[in-house]
Scaffold this active site. Structure first.
Site, mmCIF file in Angstrom:
data_model
loop_
_atom_site.group_PDB
_atom_site.id
_atom_site.type_symbol
_atom_site.label_atom_id
_atom_site.label_comp_id
_atom_site.label_asym_id
_atom_site.label_seq_id
_atom_site.Cartn_x
_atom_site.Cartn_y
_atom_site.Cartn_z
ATOM 1 N N ASN A 1 -1.835 0.152 6.930
ATOM 2 C CA ASN A 1 -1.212 -1.072 7.444
ATOM 3 C C ASN A 1 -0.340 -1.791 6.410
ATOM 4 O OD1 ASN A 1 -3.261 -2.021 5.872
ATOM 5 N ND2 ASN A 1 -4.399 -3.014 7.517
ATOM 6 N N LYS B 1 0.831 -1.207 0.000
ATOM 7 C CA LYS B 1 0.000 0.000 0.000
ATOM 8 C C LYS B 1 0.873 1.268 0.000
ATOM 9 C CE LYS B 1 -3.856 -2.297 2.344
ATOM 10 N NZ LYS B 1 -4.695 -2.314 3.574
ATOM 11 N N TYR C 1 -12.209 -2.627 -2.977
ATOM 12 C CA TYR C 1 -12.773 -2.632 -1.619
ATOM 13 C C TYR C 1 -14.300 -2.597 -1.615
ATOM 14 C CZ TYR C 1 -8.097 -2.384 0.313
ATOM 15 O OH TYR C 1 -6.802 -2.684 0.672
ATOM 16 N N HIS D 1 -1.665 -5.444 1.535
ATOM 17 C CA HIS D 1 -2.918 -6.181 1.360
ATOM 18 C C HIS D 1 -2.608 -7.523 0.719
ATOM 19 C CE1 HIS D 1 -6.802 -7.399 -0.259
ATOM 20 N NE2 HIS D 1 -6.188 -7.564 -1.417
ATOM 21 N N GLU E 1 -9.118 -9.983 -7.805
ATOM 22 C CA GLU E 1 -8.207 -8.856 -7.567
ATOM 23 C C GLU E 1 -7.077 -8.833 -8.604
ATOM 24 O OE1 GLU E 1 -7.331 -9.298 -3.371
ATOM 25 O OE2 GLU E 1 -9.393 -8.751 -2.845
HETATM 26 N N1 LIG Z 1 -11.915 0.081 11.311
HETATM 27 C C1 LIG Z 1 -11.136 0.498 10.318
HETATM 28 N N2 LIG Z 1 -10.719 1.771 10.254
HETATM 29 C C2 LIG Z 1 -9.956 2.218 9.231
HETATM 30 N N3 LIG Z 1 -9.540 1.435 8.218
HETATM 31 C C3 LIG Z 1 -9.908 0.153 8.235
HETATM 32 C C4 LIG Z 1 -10.726 -0.391 9.278
HETATM 33 N N4 LIG Z 1 -10.942 -1.703 9.018
HETATM 34 C C5 LIG Z 1 -10.300 -1.943 7.880
HETATM 35 N N5 LIG Z 1 -9.677 -0.845 7.396
HETATM 36 C C6 LIG Z 1 -8.882 -0.728 6.171
HETATM 37 O O1 LIG Z 1 -9.520 -1.503 5.164
HETATM 38 C C7 LIG Z 1 -8.665 -2.552 4.739
HETATM 39 C C8 LIG Z 1 -9.492 -3.772 4.430
HETATM 40 O O2 LIG Z 1 -10.079 -4.250 5.602
HETATM 41 P P1 LIG Z 1 -10.249 -5.810 5.855
HETATM 42 O O3 LIG Z 1 -11.167 -5.971 7.004
HETATM 43 O O4 LIG Z 1 -10.596 -6.480 4.559
HETATM 44 O O5 LIG Z 1 -8.795 -6.193 6.375
HETATM 45 P P2 LIG Z 1 -7.671 -7.078 5.746
HETATM 46 O O6 LIG Z 1 -8.284 -8.163 4.920
HETATM 47 O O7 LIG Z 1 -6.743 -7.461 6.835
HETATM 48 O O8 LIG Z 1 -6.943 -6.015 4.867
HETATM 49 P P3 LIG Z 1 -6.652 -6.107 3.330
HETATM 50 O O9 LIG Z 1 -7.969 -6.445 2.660
HETATM 51 O O10 LIG Z 1 -6.146 -4.733 2.994
HETATM 52 O O11 LIG Z 1 -5.625 -7.181 3.224
HETATM 53 C C9 LIG Z 1 -7.672 -2.728 5.893
HETATM 54 O O12 LIG Z 1 -6.467 -3.322 5.511
HETATM 55 C C10 LIG Z 1 -7.488 -1.297 6.347
HETATM 56 O O13 LIG Z 1 -6.587 -0.605 5.477
#
Ligand SMILES: Nc1ncnc2c1ncn2[C@@H]1O[C@H](COP(=O)(O)OP(=O)(O)OP(=O)(O)O)[C@@H](O)[C@H]1O
Length: 138
Positions: free
Chosen positions: A114, A11, A51, A117, A128
């Site tokens: 974070n 990211k 997303y 992804h 994706e």
């Molecule tokens: N509560 C939150 N507040 C802010 N951003 C969030 C929150 N929850 C998720 N995100 C963002 O949305 C992304 C996708 O959320 P998801 O729950 O799918 O987590 P993930 O599967 O661990 O992450 P990714 O899909 O990016 O690998 C997260 O990686 C983060 O960047």
């Protein structure tokens, strides 16, 4: 032996902080194969598709702004059971819960920014990958 392919994206915060080499190196040292790789500046349209499942949530707008804020590095990685292996190497979404030794546990600064992804299922990986790569790249 279950050979799989998954989609991984460093990211914008990971790119800005100079973590590209470190992250790719972890995958290579683990014996996983980088099948395809590119740096792109994502459009809002693609970010919203990526997303899709979070549309309507409070953080959706913030999430789309963040992933379109700078270049990302997209890759397709192949290996035995690679979807699960990479999710474990990445660690929990929230870095407070990601164990040390995982990519997020070592580098992520917040739940929203974070670093990385990775797809969480084979079906998502297919979808994706097709957002970022042509069939001929794979
Ligand atoms: N509560 C939150 N507040 C802010 N951003 C969030 C929150 N929850 C998720 N995100 C963002 O949305 C992304 C996708 O959320 P998801 O729950 O799918 O987590 P993930 O599967 O661990 O992450 P990714 O899909 O990016 O690998 C997260 O990686 C983060 O960047």
């Amino acid at each position: 032996m279950v050979m799989q392919r998954t989609f991984v994206m460093i990211k914008p915060d990971g790119v800005k902080r100079g973590l590209i080499g470190e992250i790719i190196s972890r995958f290579e040292k683990r014996g996983l194969k980088i099948v395809s790789l590119k740096m792109v500046k994502m459009s809002r349209d693609i970010a919203e598709k990526l997303y899709d499942e979070h549309k309507g949530k409070s953080f959706f707008e913030e999430l789309v702004n963040y992933v379109t804020s700078g270049p990302v590095v997209c890759m397709v990685i192949e290996g035995d059971d690679v979807v699960q292996v990479i999710r474990r190497m990445i660690g929990n979404t929230d870095p407070k819960e990601a164990p040390p030794g995982t990519i997020r546990g070592d580098y992520a600064l917040s739940k929203s920014e974070n670093v990385i992804h990775a797809s969480d299922s084979i079906e998502k990986a297919q979808r994706e990958m097709s957002l970022f790569f042509d069939k001929s790249d794979l």
